[in-house]
Design a protein around this motif. Structure first.
Motif, PDB file in Angstrom:
ATOM      1  N   THR A 290       0.860  -1.176   0.000  1.00 32.69           N
ATOM      2  CA  THR A 290       0.000   0.000   0.000  1.00 32.69           C
ATOM      3  C   THR A 290       0.893   1.221   0.000  1.00 32.69           C
ATOM      4  N   PRO A 291       0.537   2.275  -0.726  1.00 37.62           N
ATOM      5  CA  PRO A 291       1.390   3.467  -0.731  1.00 37.62           C
ATOM      6  C   PRO A 291       1.581   4.009   0.671  1.00 37.62           C
ATOM      7  N   PHE A 292       2.804   4.363   0.980  1.00 39.03           N
ATOM      8  CA  PHE A 292       3.121   4.872   2.306  1.00 39.03           C
ATOM      9  C   PHE A 292       2.619   6.304   2.451  1.00 39.03           C
ATOM     10  N   GLN A 293       1.848   6.537   3.489  1.00 43.07           N
ATOM     11  CA  GLN A 293       1.327   7.866   3.779  1.00 43.07           C
ATOM     12  C   GLN A 293       2.090   8.418   4.977  1.00 43.07           C
ATOM     13  N   GLY A 294       3.135   9.162   4.716  1.00 43.20           N
ATOM     14  CA  GLY A 294       3.970   9.663   5.799  1.00 43.20           C
ATOM     15  C   GLY A 294       3.196  10.532   6.758  1.00 43.20           C
ATOM     16  N   GLY A 295       3.368  10.270   8.027  1.00 43.50           N
ATOM     17  CA  GLY A 295       2.776  11.096   9.061  1.00 43.50           C
ATOM     18  C   GLY A 295       1.307  10.847   9.314  1.00 43.50           C
ATOM     19  N   GLU A 296       0.730   9.808   8.728  1.00 41.15           N
ATOM     20  CA  GLU A 296      -0.687   9.582   8.950  1.00 41.15           C
ATOM     21  C   GLU A 296      -0.938   9.174  10.397  1.00 41.15           C
ATOM     22  N   ALA A 297      -2.039   9.643  10.937  1.00 38.82           N
ATOM     23  CA  ALA A 297      -2.389   9.346  12.325  1.00 38.82           C
ATOM     24  C   ALA A 297      -3.275   8.110  12.368  1.00 38.82           C
ATOM     25  N   THR A 298      -3.014   7.229  13.293  1.00 38.25           N
ATOM     26  CA  THR A 298      -3.807   6.015  13.444  1.00 38.25           C
ATOM     27  C   THR A 298      -4.292   5.931  14.881  1.00 38.25           C
ATOM     28  N   ASP A 299      -5.578   5.623  15.059  1.00 43.85           N
ATOM     29  CA  ASP A 299      -6.171   5.536  16.389  1.00 43.85           C
ATOM     30  C   ASP A 299      -6.020   4.105  16.899  1.00 43.85           C
ATOM     31  N   PHE A 300      -5.251   3.939  17.969  1.00 49.00           N
ATOM     32  CA  PHE A 300      -5.028   2.614  18.534  1.00 49.00           C
ATOM     33  C   PHE A 300      -5.832   2.411  19.825  1.00 49.00           C
ATOM     34  N   THR A 301      -6.895   3.196  19.997  1.00 53.30           N
ATOM     35  CA  THR A 301      -7.691   3.093  21.226  1.00 53.30           C
ATOM     36  C   THR A 301      -8.288   1.706  21.390  1.00 53.30           C
ATOM     37  N   GLU A 302      -8.824   1.148  20.299  1.00 53.26           N
ATOM     38  CA  GLU A 302      -9.427  -0.182  20.376  1.00 53.26           C
ATOM     39  C   GLU A 302      -8.387  -1.232  20.754  1.00 53.26           C
ATOM     40  N   LEU A 303      -7.190  -1.138  20.156  1.00 50.00           N
ATOM     41  CA  LEU A 303      -6.112  -2.066  20.499  1.00 50.00           C
ATOM     42  C   LEU A 303      -5.733  -1.923  21.965  1.00 50.00           C
ATOM     43  N   GLU A 304      -5.630  -0.699  22.445  1.00 51.42           N
ATOM     44  CA  GLU A 304      -5.278  -0.459  23.846  1.00 51.42           C
ATOM     45  C   GLU A 304      -6.295  -1.103  24.778  1.00 51.42           C
ATOM     46  N   GLN A 305      -7.572  -0.904  24.501  1.00 50.65           N
ATOM     47  CA  GLN A 305      -8.616  -1.447  25.373  1.00 50.65           C
ATOM     48  C   GLN A 305      -8.638  -2.971  25.337  1.00 50.65           C
ATOM     49  N   ARG A 306      -8.443  -3.548  24.151  1.00 48.36           N
ATOM     50  CA  ARG A 306      -8.443  -5.009  24.034  1.00 48.36           C
ATOM     51  C   ARG A 306      -7.270  -5.616  24.800  1.00 48.36           C
ATOM     52  N   CYS A 307      -6.108  -4.989  24.698  1.00 47.74           N
ATOM     53  CA  CYS A 307      -4.933  -5.522  25.390  1.00 47.74           C
ATOM     54  C   CYS A 307      -5.088  -5.434  26.903  1.00 47.74           C
ATOM     55  N   VAL A 308      -5.706  -4.373  27.394  1.00 47.15           N
ATOM     56  CA  VAL A 308      -5.950  -4.260  28.835  1.00 47.15           C
ATOM     57  C   VAL A 308      -6.844  -5.404  29.300  1.00 47.15           C
ATOM     58  N   ARG A 309      -7.895  -5.689  28.537  1.00 43.67           N
ATOM     59  CA  ARG A 309      -8.795  -6.788  28.912  1.00 43.67           C
ATOM     60  C   ARG A 309      -8.050  -8.123  28.909  1.00 43.67           C
ATOM     61  N   ARG A 310      -7.236  -8.358  27.883  1.00 45.64           N
ATOM     62  CA  ARG A 310      -6.518  -9.631  27.786  1.00 45.64           C
ATOM     63  C   ARG A 310      -5.492  -9.771  28.920  1.00 45.64           C
ATOM     64  N   LEU A 311      -4.786  -8.703  29.225  1.00 48.61           N
ATOM     65  CA  LEU A 311      -3.775  -8.775  30.279  1.00 48.61           C
ATOM     66  C   LEU A 311      -4.411  -8.979  31.651  1.00 48.61           C
ATOM     67  N   LYS A 312      -5.552  -8.355  31.884  1.00 51.36           N
ATOM     68  CA  LYS A 312      -6.259  -8.598  33.148  1.00 51.36           C
ATOM     69  C   LYS A 312      -6.636 -10.068  33.268  1.00 51.36           C
ATOM     70  N   LEU A 313      -7.081 -10.637  32.160  1.00 50.77           N
ATOM     71  CA  LEU A 313      -7.449 -12.051  32.153  1.00 50.77           C
ATOM     72  C   LEU A 313      -6.232 -12.930  32.427  1.00 50.77           C
ATOM     73  N   LEU A 314      -5.093 -12.578  31.828  1.00 52.38           N
ATOM     74  CA  LEU A 314      -3.882 -13.379  31.980  1.00 52.38           C
ATOM     75  C   LEU A 314      -3.241 -13.219  33.351  1.00 52.38           C
ATOM     76  N   CYS A 315      -3.713 -12.262  34.132  1.00 48.88           N
ATOM     77  CA  CYS A 315      -3.255 -12.119  35.521  1.00 48.88           C
ATOM     78  C   CYS A 315      -4.157 -12.871  36.487  1.00 48.88           C
ATOM     79  N   SER A 316      -5.181 -13.528  35.959  1.00 52.39           N
ATOM     80  CA  SER A 316      -6.109 -14.297  36.788  1.00 52.39           C
ATOM     81  C   SER A 316      -5.673 -15.750  36.840  1.00 52.39           C
ATOM     82  N   GLY A 317      -5.500 -16.269  38.041  1.00 57.52           N
ATOM     83  CA  GLY A 317      -5.060 -17.649  38.193  1.00 57.52           C
ATOM     84  C   GLY A 317      -6.008 -18.643  37.567  1.00 57.52           C
ATOM     85  N   GLU A 318      -7.322 -18.428  37.703  1.00 58.97           N
ATOM     86  CA  GLU A 318      -8.300 -19.358  37.139  1.00 58.97           C
ATOM     87  C   GLU A 318      -8.257 -19.348  35.615  1.00 58.97           C
TER      88      GLU A 318
END
Length: 463
Positions: A290-318
């Motif tokens: 794909t053509p490189f778009q220098g300086g384009e902004a990308t919203d990683f909010t969804e990734l951030e929220q998903r990773c928080v949920r997964r890490l909380k789960l992985l800190c649970s012993g059960e």
């Protein structure tokens, strides 16, 4: 053999610094660290030597030989006197201290054993272990297989790992294998790996995963360095992976730019690229442009929220117990070795890396220490204080650690829950590989739980 000159590196030996061989396929299978000793055995006492010289063709290397073996000298063969063990020890230790950390091959052991006996030689090699660790070389002891059987068995227990070379005749052709022992990933431990030596280069051909040769891998790397960015996409709905950890990684990487991979895996990008290239060859992944778009902004909010949920789960012993049970079930159904022991740690580190990647814009405003403290509070509700100990190290102090509450242990109790996550977070946020270890724990009498993050300097030679 092509002589490789020592560079003017001022690199000092550092504990747990990984040595890369400049062969990405081998580095995907085996891990060498500074200060490591490895036994290499083969039946003819020639394949092992050829294997090591091909493997480290592009790295500084010295081979220590007996005077009888010093018939060729390219600057890399160093004769040592083996008549007197004390004199030999002084000579070798002096050499170790005079060289920058590099590869040392000991080829004189058979003659040494005949002259002095296995007990005396074992005492010498045991005495050397601390010196090897202190000076930071990676040292290989060559020995003919099944010739000095008792010595070979005891040496294997003394050194950090071993490589066993085997040669078989298959349908009128000679097939060579190496078997890594205690120095490989779980899926390769004690498994024969096919190889050939072509033009002085070691070509690795393990079954299954490593199906792309070095030339093809370099073509992929050249594509990634072009003016356009490469997009990674899953090509098949039903696809087969080499491990459960790979399954989770591929699901997350679907649709990603490979330039993002460099940010998520700054310390082991070659390894990840090799893995992705293997899946491309198997038809699991596609690399698009794909053509490189220098300086384009990308919203990683969804990734951030998903990773928080997964890490909380992985800190649970059960949750961890359930995940381990799933891994065991998959292993039974597929007749593959179970990776349950390492799966949780791999996922903790993976989602921590992705989470840190999503936080990089925030770190520019908060700084590393504050970003790491906030991340630990968001994921595990930990009250942490991050202190910089120097240019290459940090301390993470946790006053309310829930993982060891009420426990009394002889050693650290929280490492399995937090070390991989801290490693993943800090590696991406700093842009360099860091190792994590718990140095103080409330369960073993400490006032608080303290983790130390220390830079792991990767040593490689550009080719």
């Amino acid at each position: 053999m092509e002589q490789v000159h020592e560079g003017a590196s001022d690199l000092k030996p550092e504990a747990d610094s990984r040595i890369l061989t400049a062969n990405p396929q081998f580095d995907e299978i085996v891990t060498f660290y500074t200060g490591m000793t490895v036994m290499v055995s083969d039946e003819t006492f020639s394949e092992g030597r050829a294997f090591l010289h091909a493997l480290f063709k592009h790295r500084p290397l010295k081979e220590l030989v007996s005077p009888r073996q010093s018939w060729s000298d390219g600057g890399w063969r160093i004769p040592v006197n083996i008549e007197n063990l004390q004199e030999l020890s002084i000579t070798v230790n002096k050499l170790r201290r005079s060289l920058h950390p590099q590869i040392l091959i000991h080829s004189y052991l058979p003659e040494l054993l005949v002259k002095h006996g296995s007990d005396q030689v074992l005492k010498l090699l045991n005495f050397w272990q601390a010196e090897v660790e202190q000076t930071g070389h990676v040292e290989f002891y060559l020995i003919p297989k099944k010739t000095f059987v008792d010595f070979e068995r005891k040496l294997a227990a003394l050194v950090d790992g071993a490589i066993e070379i085997s040669v078989e005749r298959v349908q009128n052709a000679i097939q060579q294998y190496f078997i890594p022992i205690r120095i490989a990933k779980d899926e390769y431990h004690l498994k024969p790996v096919s190889y050939t030596i072509e033009g002085g280069e070691l070509i690795i051909k393990p079954a299954g995963e490593m199906t792309m040769d070095i030339g093809q891998l370099r073509l992929v790397a050249q594509e990634m360095a072009s003016d356009q960015e490469t997009i990674l996409t899953i090509a098949q709905r039903n696809y087969r992976v080499h491990s459960l950890a790979d399954f989770f990684m591929l699901k997350e990487m679907d649709g990603w730019k490979t330039s993002w991979l460099k940010q998520v895996f700054p310390d082991e990008f070659d390894r990840v690229l090799t893995k992705m290239a293997a899946y491309v060859r198997e038809g699991v992944l596609n690399f698009g442009k794909t053509p490189f778009q220098g300086g384009e902004a990308t919203d990683f909010t969804e990734l951030e929220q998903r990773c928080v949920r997964r890490l909380k789960l992985l800190c649970s012993g059960e949750a961890v117990d359930v995940l381990n049970n799933v891994a065991e079930l998959v292993a039974q159904k597929t007749s593959q070795p179970s990776d349950s022991g390492s799966l949780v740690g791999c996922l903790q580190e993976l989602y921590a890396r992705l989470y840190a990647f999503s936080l990089q814009a925030k770190m520019a405003k908060r700084g590393l220490e504050k970003t790491l403290e906030d991340a630990l509070e968001d994921v595990a509700e930990l009250k942490a204080k991050v202190r910089k100990l120097g240019q290459d190290a940090y301390a993470v102090e946790i006053s309310n650690c829930p993982f060891c509450r009420g426990l009394q242990t002889q050693g650290p109790a929280c490492e399995n829950y937090l070390a991989n996550m801290l490693k993943g977070l800090s590696t991406v946020l700093t842009g360099r590989g860091l190792a994590c270890s718990e140095v103080e724990c409330r369960a073993s009498g400490g006032r608080k739980c303290v983790f130390q993050l220390k830079t792991v300097r990767q040593i490689r030679t550009e080719t």
